[in-house]
Design an enzyme around this catalytic site. Structure first.
Site, PDB file in Angstrom:
ATOM      1  N   GLU A   1      50.020  44.316  47.554  1.00  0.00           N
ATOM      2  CA  GLU A   1      49.924  42.866  47.644  1.00  0.00           C
ATOM      3  C   GLU A   1      49.461  42.213  46.348  1.00  0.00           C
ATOM      4  O   GLU A   1      49.821  41.073  46.046  1.00  0.00           O
ATOM      5  CB  GLU A   1      48.996  42.461  48.785  1.00  0.00           C
ATOM      6  CG  GLU A   1      49.574  42.691  50.182  1.00  0.00           C
ATOM      7  CD  GLU A   1      49.212  44.047  50.749  1.00  0.00           C
ATOM      8  OE1 GLU A   1      48.731  44.913  49.986  1.00  0.00           O
ATOM      9  OE2 GLU A   1      49.417  44.262  51.968  1.00  0.00           O
TER      10      GLU A   1
ATOM     11  N   MET B   1      41.058  49.058  24.087  1.00  0.00           N
ATOM     12  CA  MET B   1      40.191  47.959  23.702  1.00  0.00           C
ATOM     13  C   MET B   1      38.719  48.334  23.883  1.00  0.00           C
ATOM     14  O   MET B   1      37.882  48.022  23.039  1.00  0.00           O
ATOM     15  CB  MET B   1      40.539  46.707  24.515  1.00  0.00           C
ATOM     16  CG  MET B   1      39.857  45.454  24.023  1.00  0.00           C
ATOM     17  SD  MET B   1      40.236  45.075  22.294  1.00  0.00           S
ATOM     18  CE  MET B   1      41.497  43.824  22.463  1.00  0.00           C
TER      19      MET B   1
END
Lengths: 568, 163
Positions: A49, A482
């Site tokens: 979802e 990162m």
């Protein structure tokens, strides 16, 4: 004639012009799915979802329409929360329809019950629990109105099972009447005049544009005004594509990973013109040292964005396009008789010259050797070169996102789709699906990292099933790059929980899903792999094995002043 | 933050379930203060009035007001602080009232025009209505006699009519 709640909902969507729903069925919404084939609305079955919301988000951004999501109660609803929060932060118009347990058992801890209205209250523009079928049509109408007007945002509509299966006479309201909701579109002419006078007088102005320029469709006005008044332009991550990334007045993106010239120009300017941006901490850095000598103009449709983080001399509440076109009209009148050397303000030359010297630091340079490892920046530059800047680029979050933002010169609005505010890993692949559905003929590329892509990789199945020929370019450094970069620079290379050396074989994995998998391990293979992928009319995943410890530069440490840039 | 001062803000909202939680959620989510809050229906039964007292720098208060206006169920927000307005809060005080101190309690009740609304062999319950300063004064005077319990409402406020 009486219709069921399910039929009413679908008829409402039909009248709102909805062409596609991203969804996932479940117990309490099976009635709606039962009626779906009787409509002309396309349903895209995702595999999670969260991906439905990201896909609808990207569909909305790529098309300018409202994205629609349909999920069931309980876990179906909670799985949408991350996607909703991302859309909320980035002001994307969505209507998310969730199923709910029957009204009679709400609050009883029923099977697959959650208080999704309570959960999403702080990450939606507004939300509704429809308790009576008589208010269903009105609520759906309001939801679309709220989502798409003012500062756009996600609206959640929670539909209990008995409302879905109940019956009533269908009447779709023609108009929305809400006594408490009247967004201001018209920018006040007096404020525009004040702003314009400051702009004309300023010796060192900078325009700082954000996502509002794109959502209001103000890119033409922005470019025309900047050209006429010779004002250099920087944008936020969300504003990329709102100003041509190849223009001589283009400074590049500003902020934590912005260009040297953009951050220096903003720090030194005497007038900052913020348009549809919100002075996010990734843009301002240390607030006390942000634009210390500048007067500020701020145009935004949301009054709460103005003076939230910084004080503003000329606040302008209104639609960015409305405000910019009014300012442009003034500029045209005032400057029609003047010579355009260096712009209306006369002495802009020295400012533009100063900016030119900043540009010459070439803060976005990197070195790609023939025999060294593939540089991730090189992959992005090659994607730009081969697509001539005409592709729609979605990204995941992290280094891949920043390199995409820095090295692909976006020239058109709605071509760069990223999770800006929330910074939500797993966004790019479902976003690519949404953008591809909005623009079936365009080339859609997800610039991904090996970490993020695994957060929603199951959507390859959705791509294959729906024949969506999206391209995924994984900049695979086998790290959560990162955070690894943070650990390298700020934590003395103590790498904890950032190695992803144990990873699937992305080529085989793609093939297992029925997509195409390609791999490049040497610089010389990059172009070939990209060319091959762009010629395949099926979903393709490209595994670029890039330099493992490449960092994103420039970089401003969190909380530091924006002039405090690490350049390499 | 400097210049923090209490602001009395009157908020008209749709009289619907969940609206109060949108308002309080806004305050908690954004780290704004609520000093006091009271809610009641207005003459129009579809509208409720929330009177809240908050504090913050001028920029924060401006932000609070704008954020309140942004809520879809908020119809009108008025900062009463800079206008002429009447404010009241109410306090119920259960104070020790033994034979020796009963008269003193009643004298204080009389001075401040309070009411004794319940009496038992050892306690009086006193109702005080008024401004914050009056309520504080009553509390200060009754405290030495032995206060058992207090219950206080939030502040309610209404703008004065123009003369």
């Amino acid at each position: 004639m009486e219709l069921s709640g399910a039929e009413i909902l679908l008829e409402c969507l039909n009248r709102e012009g909805v062409e596609v729903i991203f969804g996932y069925p479940g117990g309490v919404i099976t009635d709606i799915y039962d009626h779906l084939p009787k409509t002309k609305i396309r349903h895209v079955l995702v595999r999670h979802e969260q991906a439905a919301v990201h896909a609808a988000d990207s569909y909305a951004r790529a098309s300018g329409k409202v994205g629609v999501v349909l999920v069931t109660s309980g876990p179906g609803a909670t799985n949408t929360v991350t996607g909703i929060a991302s859309a909320f932060m980035d002001s994307v118009p969505l209507v998310v329809i969730t199923g709910q347990v029957p009204t009679g058992v709400i609050g009883n801890d029923a099977f697959q019950e959650v208080d999704i209205v309570g959960i999403t209250r702080s990450c939606t523009k507004h939300n509704y629990l429809v308790k009576e079928i008589s208010s269903l049509a009105k609520t759906v109408k309001e939801a679309f109105h709220l989502a798409s007007t003012g500062r756009p945002g996600p609206i959640l509509v929670d539909l209990p099972k008995d409302v879905i299966s109940g019956k009533t006479e269908f009447k779709y309201p023609r108009k929305v009447i809400m006594r408490s909701y009247k967004p201001t579109y018209e920018a006040h002419p007096k404020q525009i005049r004040k702003a314009f006078d400051l702009m004309a007088k300023s010796k060192k102005p900078v325009i700082y544009a954000g996502g509002g320029v794109i959502s209001s469709g103000a890119h033409r006005e922005l470019t025309a005004l900047a050209e006429l008044m010779q004002i250099p332009v920087t944008t936020t991550l969300m504003g990329l594509g709102g100003f041509p990334g190849v223009h001589e007045l283009w400074l590049g993106m500003l902020g934590m990973h912005g260009t040297y010239q953009a951050n220096m120009a903003v720090a030194a300017c005497d007038l900052l013109i913020a348009v549809g941006a919100r002075f996010d901490d990734r843009v301002t850095g240390k607030l006390d040292e942000f634009c210390p000598d500048a007067k500020m103009i701020h145009i935004d449709i949301d009054p709460t964005s103005i003076k939230k983080n910084v004080d503003i001399h000329v606040p302008i509440v209104g639609d960015c396009r409305n405000a910019l076109s009014k300012a442009l009209n003034l500029a045209k009148e005032e400057f029609k008789d003047r010579e355009m050397d260096g712009g209306g303000a006369g002495d802009r030359q020295s400012w533009l010259k100063q900016i030119q010297t900043w540009r010459e630091t070439y803060s976005l340079e990197y070195e790609q050797t023939d025999d060294g490892p593939i540089k991730p920046q090189y992959v992005v530059e090659e994607i730009y070169r081969l697509t001539k800047g005409k592709a729609i680029i979605t990204t995941e979050v992290g280094q891949n996102q920043m390199w995409a933002a820095q090295y692909y010169n976006f020239t058109k609005p709605r071509t760069f789709i990223t999770s800006g505010g929330l910074g939500c890993m797993g966004f790019g692949l479902p976003a690519a699906l949404g953008a591809q559905i909005a623009h079936p003929k365009k080339l859609v590329i997800d610039i991904a990292g090996d970490g993020s892509i695994q957060m929603n990789i199951q959507e390859l199945a959705t791509a294959v099933e729906n024949k969506l020929p999206v391209k995924v370019a994984i900049l695979n450094n086998q790290y959560l790059g990162m955070v690894r970069q943070f650990q390298e620079i700020f934590y003395d290379k103590r790498y904890v929980a950032t190695s992803l050396a144990s990873a699937p074989d992305f080529v085989k994995l793609s093939e297992a899903y029925g997509a195409v998998g390609l791999r490049a391990e040497k610089p010389g293979e990059v172009t070939l792999v990209l060319e091959e992928a762009f010629n395949i009319k099926r979903p393709v995943v490209m595994d670029f094995r890039v330099a493992r410890e490449e960092c994103v530069y420039p970089m401003v440490p969190a909380g530091a002043a924006m002039t405090n840039m690490l350049l390499a | 933050m400097m210049n923090n001062e209490n602001r009395t803000i009157s908020v008209l909202v749709d009289n619907e379930p969940g609206v109060l939680s949108r308002v309080t959620g806004l305050f908690s989510g954004r780290g704004f203060n609520i000093e006091s809050l009271s809610v009641g229906e207005t003459l129009d039964p579809t509208i409720s009035r929330i009177t809240l007292v908050t504090s913050g720098s001028p920029l924060i208060v401006e932000q609070i007001i704008k954020q309140l206006r942004k809520l879809i169920n908020v119809i009108k927000v008025v900062d009463l602080t800079n206008t002429e307005f009447v404010e009241r809060e109410m306090l119920l005080i259960k104070v020790r009232a033994e034979a020796a101190s009963r008269a003193e309690v009643l004298r204080i009740v009389d001075i401040f025009r309070c009411k004794v609304v319940d009496a038992s062999p050892h306690f009086y319950t006193v109702e005080v209505t008024g401004s914050e300063s009056k309520i504080k004064a009553v509390l200060d005077l009754l405290a030495p006699l032995g206060i058992e319990e207090i219950v206080k409402t939030g502040k309610i406020a209404i703008a004065r009519s123009r003369k």
